[in-house]
Design a protein around this motif. Sequence first.
Motif, mmCIF file in Angstrom:
data_model
loop_
_atom_site.group_PDB
_atom_site.id
_atom_site.type_symbol
_atom_site.label_atom_id
_atom_site.label_comp_id
_atom_site.label_asym_id
_atom_site.label_seq_id
_atom_site.Cartn_x
_atom_site.Cartn_y
_atom_site.Cartn_z
ATOM 1 N N VAL A 1 0.864 -1.177 0.000
ATOM 2 C CA VAL A 1 0.000 0.000 0.000
ATOM 3 C C VAL A 1 0.901 1.228 0.000
ATOM 4 O O VAL A 1 1.878 1.297 0.744
ATOM 5 C CB VAL A 1 -0.964 0.016 1.214
ATOM 6 C CG1 VAL A 1 -0.217 -0.052 2.537
ATOM 7 C CG2 VAL A 1 -1.859 1.255 1.159
ATOM 8 N N PHE A 2 0.607 2.165 -0.889
ATOM 9 C CA PHE A 2 1.405 3.390 -0.920
ATOM 10 C C PHE A 2 0.506 4.584 -1.172
ATOM 11 O O PHE A 2 -0.512 4.494 -1.861
ATOM 12 C CB PHE A 2 2.520 3.314 -1.970
ATOM 13 C CG PHE A 2 2.062 3.351 -3.411
ATOM 14 C CD1 PHE A 2 1.908 4.552 -4.080
ATOM 15 C CD2 PHE A 2 1.810 2.173 -4.091
ATOM 16 C CE1 PHE A 2 1.506 4.589 -5.397
ATOM 17 C CE2 PHE A 2 1.414 2.195 -5.417
ATOM 18 C CZ PHE A 2 1.263 3.408 -6.076
ATOM 19 N N SER A 3 0.885 5.705 -0.567
ATOM 20 C CA SER A 3 0.177 6.958 -0.810
ATOM 21 C C SER A 3 0.891 7.718 -1.904
ATOM 22 O O SER A 3 2.101 7.592 -2.082
ATOM 23 C CB SER A 3 0.100 7.799 0.467
ATOM 24 O OG SER A 3 1.396 8.194 0.871
ATOM 25 N N SER A 4 0.132 8.506 -2.650
ATOM 26 C CA SER A 4 0.736 9.311 -3.708
ATOM 27 C C SER A 4 -0.244 10.368 -4.167
ATOM 28 O O SER A 4 -1.460 10.140 -4.190
ATOM 29 C CB SER A 4 1.140 8.429 -4.893
ATOM 30 O OG SER A 4 1.719 9.212 -5.923
ATOM 31 N N HIS A 5 0.310 11.529 -4.538
ATOM 32 C CA HIS A 5 -0.489 12.565 -5.191
ATOM 33 C C HIS A 5 -0.399 12.455 -6.713
ATOM 34 O O HIS A 5 -1.058 13.227 -7.418
ATOM 35 C CB HIS A 5 -0.024 13.955 -4.749
ATOM 36 C CG HIS A 5 -0.301 14.246 -3.303
ATOM 37 N ND1 HIS A 5 -1.580 14.355 -2.792
ATOM 38 C CD2 HIS A 5 0.544 14.428 -2.246
ATOM 39 C CE1 HIS A 5 -1.522 14.614 -1.490
ATOM 40 N NE2 HIS A 5 -0.246 14.661 -1.142
ATOM 41 N N GLN A 6 0.404 11.525 -7.205
ATOM 42 C CA GLN A 6 0.538 11.321 -8.647
ATOM 43 C C GLN A 6 -0.532 10.335 -9.107
ATOM 44 O O GLN A 6 -0.294 9.147 -9.249
ATOM 45 C CB GLN A 6 1.948 10.809 -8.969
ATOM 46 C CG GLN A 6 3.049 11.794 -8.606
ATOM 47 C CD GLN A 6 4.427 11.163 -8.628
ATOM 48 O OE1 GLN A 6 4.997 10.823 -7.605
ATOM 49 N NE2 GLN A 6 4.975 11.006 -9.823
ATOM 50 N N LEU A 7 -1.724 10.859 -9.345
ATOM 51 C CA LEU A 7 -2.868 9.982 -9.591
ATOM 52 C C LEU A 7 -2.755 9.231 -10.907
ATOM 53 O O LEU A 7 -3.294 8.130 -11.041
ATOM 54 C CB LEU A 7 -4.165 10.794 -9.545
ATOM 55 C CG LEU A 7 -4.455 11.499 -8.209
ATOM 56 C CD1 LEU A 7 -5.874 12.055 -8.199
ATOM 57 C CD2 LEU A 7 -4.244 10.564 -7.034
ATOM 58 N N ASP A 8 -2.059 9.802 -11.879
ATOM 59 C CA ASP A 8 -1.848 9.061 -13.125
ATOM 60 C C ASP A 8 -0.999 7.825 -12.873
ATOM 61 O O ASP A 8 -1.237 6.760 -13.485
ATOM 62 C CB ASP A 8 -1.203 9.959 -14.180
ATOM 63 C CG ASP A 8 0.115 10.583 -13.710
ATOM 64 O OD1 ASP A 8 0.319 10.706 -12.474
ATOM 65 O OD2 ASP A 8 0.929 10.956 -14.569
ATOM 66 N N LEU A 9 -0.044 7.922 -11.967
ATOM 67 C CA LEU A 9 0.782 6.775 -11.616
ATOM 68 C C LEU A 9 -0.042 5.720 -10.871
ATOM 69 O O LEU A 9 0.060 4.521 -11.155
ATOM 70 C CB LEU A 9 1.957 7.230 -10.756
ATOM 71 C CG LEU A 9 2.863 6.145 -10.197
ATOM 72 C CD1 LEU A 9 3.555 5.396 -11.324
ATOM 73 C CD2 LEU A 9 3.881 6.745 -9.240
ATOM 74 N N VAL A 10 -0.853 6.141 -9.922
ATOM 75 C CA VAL A 10 -1.727 5.217 -9.198
ATOM 76 C C VAL A 10 -2.645 4.491 -10.170
ATOM 77 O O VAL A 10 -2.832 3.271 -10.089
ATOM 78 C CB VAL A 10 -2.548 5.977 -8.137
ATOM 79 C CG1 VAL A 10 -3.588 5.062 -7.488
ATOM 80 C CG2 VAL A 10 -1.636 6.566 -7.075
ATOM 81 N N GLU A 11 -3.191 5.243 -11.121
ATOM 82 C CA GLU A 11 -4.100 4.660 -12.104
ATOM 83 C C GLU A 11 -3.393 3.615 -12.955
ATOM 84 O O GLU A 11 -3.967 2.575 -13.284
ATOM 85 C CB GLU A 11 -4.662 5.778 -12.985
ATOM 86 C CG GLU A 11 -5.751 5.352 -13.933
ATOM 87 C CD GLU A 11 -6.423 6.537 -14.609
ATOM 88 O OE1 GLU A 11 -7.278 6.299 -15.468
ATOM 89 O OE2 GLU A 11 -6.094 7.704 -14.270
ATOM 90 N N ARG A 12 -2.140 3.868 -13.301
ATOM 91 C CA ARG A 12 -1.392 2.946 -14.152
ATOM 92 C C ARG A 12 -0.922 1.715 -13.405
ATOM 93 O O ARG A 12 -0.886 0.615 -13.964
ATOM 94 C CB ARG A 12 -0.189 3.683 -14.750
ATOM 95 C CG ARG A 12 0.787 2.806 -15.514
ATOM 96 C CD ARG A 12 1.782 3.626 -16.292
ATOM 97 N NE ARG A 12 2.656 4.439 -15.479
ATOM 98 C CZ ARG A 12 3.829 4.019 -15.000
ATOM 99 N NH1 ARG A 12 4.228 2.787 -15.230
ATOM 100 N NH2 ARG A 12 4.592 4.835 -14.294
ATOM 101 N N LEU A 13 -0.585 1.883 -12.134
ATOM 102 C CA LEU A 13 0.147 0.851 -11.417
ATOM 103 C C LEU A 13 -0.712 -0.035 -10.520
ATOM 104 O O LEU A 13 -0.416 -1.220 -10.361
ATOM 105 C CB LEU A 13 1.231 1.536 -10.564
ATOM 106 C CG LEU A 13 2.273 0.679 -9.867
ATOM 107 C CD1 LEU A 13 3.067 -0.133 -10.882
ATOM 108 C CD2 LEU A 13 3.208 1.583 -9.059
ATOM 109 N N CYS A 14 -1.763 0.512 -9.960
ATOM 110 C CA CYS A 14 -2.427 -0.148 -8.839
ATOM 111 C C CYS A 14 -3.556 -1.087 -9.259
ATOM 112 O O CYS A 14 -4.259 -0.846 -10.238
ATOM 113 C CB CYS A 14 -2.967 0.887 -7.864
ATOM 114 S SG CYS A 14 -1.654 1.752 -6.979
ATOM 115 N N ASP A 15 -3.729 -2.132 -8.429
ATOM 116 C CA ASP A 15 -4.860 -3.041 -8.598
ATOM 117 C C ASP A 15 -6.140 -2.425 -8.036
ATOM 118 O O ASP A 15 -7.239 -2.745 -8.487
ATOM 119 C CB ASP A 15 -4.578 -4.366 -7.866
ATOM 120 C CG ASP A 15 -3.309 -5.023 -8.369
ATOM 121 O OD1 ASP A 15 -3.320 -5.508 -9.511
ATOM 122 O OD2 ASP A 15 -2.310 -5.041 -7.633
#
Length: 301
Positions: free
Chosen positions: A184-198
């Motif tokens: 689990v990781f926090s981030s303000h880079q929502l494009d990265l979260v969208e690309r990487l996360c399940d």
Amino acid sequence: MLELIGLHRRFGDTVALDGVSFTVPSGALIGFVGRNGAGKTTAMRIAMGVLQADAGEVRFRGEPVGMLDHRRFGYMPEERGLYPRMRVLEQLAYLGRLHGLTKDDASARGRDLFARLQVEASLTDRVEALSLGNQQRVQLAAAMIHAPEVLVLDEPFSGLDPTGVDVLADVLLEEARGRGVPVVFSSHQLDLVERLCDGVVLIDRGRIVANGTIAALRRSRSRDLLQIDVAGAADRWWEVVPGAALEEQTPGGVVLALSKDADPQRLLDVARAQGDVTHFARVEKSLAELFREFVDEDTAA
């Protein structure tokens, strides 16, 4: 599987967490997203035992997490916790030995992580001499030195250039997919979260406002939208198709909202009769757009 169950935490009159619950499955990457002060860091610190919850509990593999269990977790705080004057390998080996590794195993593990994370420095460099991006990579190596069974990372991609982001993303995917580690990781880079996360957990003002896969969040919030660009089309040409309504004008055409009864193929046929169709595609809302919708709805409630 890591579970946060009904976490509550106050700091004086400020409610930091108000019944926060979510699950990080084994082998999955979960993005923890929220505005500054939403409660992300507080929840992660409670998961690691750095803070105590006023109510609620943290479970790992179905059992309550105790102090000894936290030694099996890897934590990367947003504020760097490295010793700036120590040399890179010296520091990683030291932290590894604190987690119970032998001196040789800790050094070998440190060298391996240094290579995997592609730190652009020497193992004998002092941490303070490294760029901020390379310090961030060493910080992640420190969190992973003992091959943790859980990774809890607070803004791990902060300060990284695109190459560094890709390297860290690959390593986290290897940990999740290869070793089955819940990440689990926090981030303000929502494009990265969208690309990487399940999956993604959206938190606002200490409460979870949305939780699930990005595809599921889109289905729950998004209307059926089509962008169509037609060269030389007449004004309001789509009105002959039942259930098609204008959502917005674009430089090359229109975005249309379709009702459940609208037929996209009929719309395409009408568009082709108008002229050359240069673009025809469904419009999906980005995670940033979804986040704003959920937060605005929560604020208005």
